[in-house]
Write a protein that holds these residues in place. Structure first.
Motif, PDB file in Angstrom:
ATOM      1  N   UNK A   1      -0.709  -2.633  -5.735  1.00 49.82           N
ATOM      2  CA  UNK A   1      -2.009  -1.966  -5.753  1.00 49.82           C
ATOM      3  C   UNK A   1      -2.769  -2.233  -4.453  1.00 49.82           C
ATOM      4  N   UNK A   2      -2.629  -3.443  -3.937  1.00 49.25           N
ATOM      5  CA  UNK A   2      -3.264  -3.806  -2.671  1.00 49.25           C
ATOM      6  C   UNK A   2      -2.693  -2.970  -1.526  1.00 49.25           C
ATOM      7  N   UNK A   3      -1.384  -2.816  -1.502  1.00 47.95           N
ATOM      8  CA  UNK A   3      -0.738  -1.987  -0.465  1.00 47.95           C
ATOM      9  C   UNK A   3      -1.228  -0.541  -0.577  1.00 47.95           C
ATOM     10  N   UNK A   4      -1.312  -0.041  -1.798  1.00 45.15           N
ATOM     11  CA  UNK A   4      -1.774   1.331  -2.014  1.00 45.15           C
ATOM     12  C   UNK A   4      -3.232   1.488  -1.563  1.00 45.15           C
ATOM     13  N   UNK A   5      -4.093   0.524  -1.902  1.00 45.09           N
ATOM     14  CA  UNK A   5      -5.498   0.579  -1.498  1.00 45.09           C
ATOM     15  C   UNK A   5      -5.619   0.539   0.025  1.00 45.09           C
ATOM     16  N   UNK A   6      -4.827  -0.302   0.661  1.00 43.41           N
ATOM     17  CA  UNK A   6      -4.824  -0.395   2.119  1.00 43.41           C
ATOM     18  C   UNK A   6      -4.444   0.954   2.717  1.00 43.41           C
ATOM     19  N   UNK A   7      -3.341   1.519   2.243  1.00 44.43           N
ATOM     20  CA  UNK A   7      -2.845   2.795   2.774  1.00 44.43           C
ATOM     21  C   UNK A   7      -3.837   3.929   2.525  1.00 44.43           C
ATOM     22  N   UNK A   8      -4.460   3.930   1.375  1.00 42.10           N
ATOM     23  CA  UNK A   8      -5.430   4.977   1.053  1.00 42.10           C
ATOM     24  C   UNK A   8      -6.667   4.894   1.942  1.00 42.10           C
ATOM     25  N   UNK A   9      -7.125   3.697   2.180  1.00 45.40           N
ATOM     26  CA  UNK A   9      -8.348   3.510   2.961  1.00 45.40           C
ATOM     27  C   UNK A   9      -8.115   3.664   4.463  1.00 45.40           C
ATOM     28  N   UNK A  10      -6.972   3.215   4.921  1.00 40.61           N
ATOM     29  CA  UNK A  10      -6.716   3.203   6.366  1.00 40.61           C
ATOM     30  C   UNK A  10      -5.802   4.330   6.856  1.00 40.61           C
ATOM     31  N   UNK A  11      -5.212   5.057   5.929  1.00 48.59           N
ATOM     32  CA  UNK A  11      -4.317   6.180   6.247  1.00 48.59           C
ATOM     33  C   UNK A  11      -3.033   5.767   6.965  1.00 48.59           C
ATOM     34  N   UNK A  12      -2.623   4.547   6.768  1.00 49.68           N
ATOM     35  CA  UNK A  12      -1.315   4.071   7.236  1.00 49.68           C
ATOM     36  C   UNK A  12      -0.931   2.854   6.406  1.00 49.68           C
ATOM     37  N   UNK A  13       0.335   2.548   6.368  1.00 50.50           N
ATOM     38  CA  UNK A  13       0.785   1.402   5.589  1.00 50.50           C
ATOM     39  C   UNK A  13       0.674   0.129   6.425  1.00 50.50           C
ATOM     40  N   UNK A  14       0.452  -0.998   5.779  1.00 49.09           N
ATOM     41  CA  UNK A  14       0.311  -2.250   6.536  1.00 49.09           C
ATOM     42  C   UNK A  14       1.631  -2.646   7.192  1.00 49.09           C
ATOM     43  N   UNK A  15       1.525  -3.183   8.393  1.00 50.82           N
ATOM     44  CA  UNK A  15       2.704  -3.630   9.146  1.00 50.82           C
ATOM     45  C   UNK A  15       3.159  -5.024   8.742  1.00 50.82           C
ATOM     46  N   UNK A  16       2.251  -5.781   8.133  1.00 51.64           N
ATOM     47  CA  UNK A  16       2.586  -7.172   7.811  1.00 51.64           C
ATOM     48  C   UNK A  16       1.736  -7.684   6.668  1.00 51.64           C
ATOM     49  N   UNK A  17       2.149  -8.817   6.133  1.00 53.29           N
ATOM     50  CA  UNK A  17       1.347  -9.461   5.095  1.00 53.29           C
ATOM     51  C   UNK A  17       0.039  -9.987   5.684  1.00 53.29           C
ATOM     52  N   UNK A  18       0.023 -10.230   6.990  1.00 50.13           N
ATOM     53  CA  UNK A  18      -1.211 -10.668   7.649  1.00 50.13           C
ATOM     54  C   UNK A  18      -2.278  -9.582   7.547  1.00 50.13           C
ATOM     55  N   UNK A  19      -1.887  -8.328   7.769  1.00 49.31           N
ATOM     56  CA  UNK A  19      -2.837  -7.226   7.647  1.00 49.31           C
ATOM     57  C   UNK A  19      -3.349  -7.111   6.217  1.00 49.31           C
ATOM     58  N   UNK A  20      -2.463  -7.287   5.265  1.00 48.33           N
ATOM     59  CA  UNK A  20      -2.874  -7.236   3.863  1.00 48.33           C
ATOM     60  C   UNK A  20      -3.869  -8.347   3.545  1.00 48.33           C
ATOM     61  N   UNK A  21      -3.606  -9.530   4.046  1.00 42.84           N
ATOM     62  CA  UNK A  21      -4.497 -10.656   3.796  1.00 42.84           C
ATOM     63  C   UNK A  21      -5.874 -10.395   4.405  1.00 42.84           C
ATOM     64  N   UNK A  22      -5.920  -9.919   5.628  1.00 39.71           N
ATOM     65  CA  UNK A  22      -7.206  -9.627   6.270  1.00 39.71           C
ATOM     66  C   UNK A  22      -7.964  -8.541   5.507  1.00 39.71           C
ATOM     67  N   UNK A  23      -7.243  -7.515   5.076  1.00 42.61           N
ATOM     68  CA  UNK A  23      -7.836  -6.434   4.285  1.00 42.61           C
ATOM     69  C   UNK A  23      -8.390  -6.996   2.972  1.00 42.61           C
TER      70      UNK A  23
END
Length: 67
Positions: free
Chosen positions: A5-27
């Protein structure tokens, strides 16, 4: 919130998928600061991302300063 769900929220909000778990953590930390996530869920996902090797931008800065 689950990781997928976090990956989906990131992709929906930023219009691209996260490159790393670091990006997910910051998000995720940003969402917590905005009070969109409660402390219980924050700690659970934070621990999960850390176990996968995630380092927040703040931790990265501290690590660089210590080198």
């Amino acid at each position: 919130m689950l990781i997928h769900e976090l990956v989906h929220a990131f992709a929906s909000e930023r219009n691209y998928t996260p490159d790393s778990v670091n990006q997910l953590l910051d998000f995720y930390q940003h969402k917590y600061i905005l009070e969109e996530i409660d402390i219980k869920n924050y700690r659970r996902i934070f621990d999960c991302l850390h176990k996968q090797g995630a380092i927040s931008a703040h931790e990265y800065e501290q690590l660089e300063k210590s080198l």
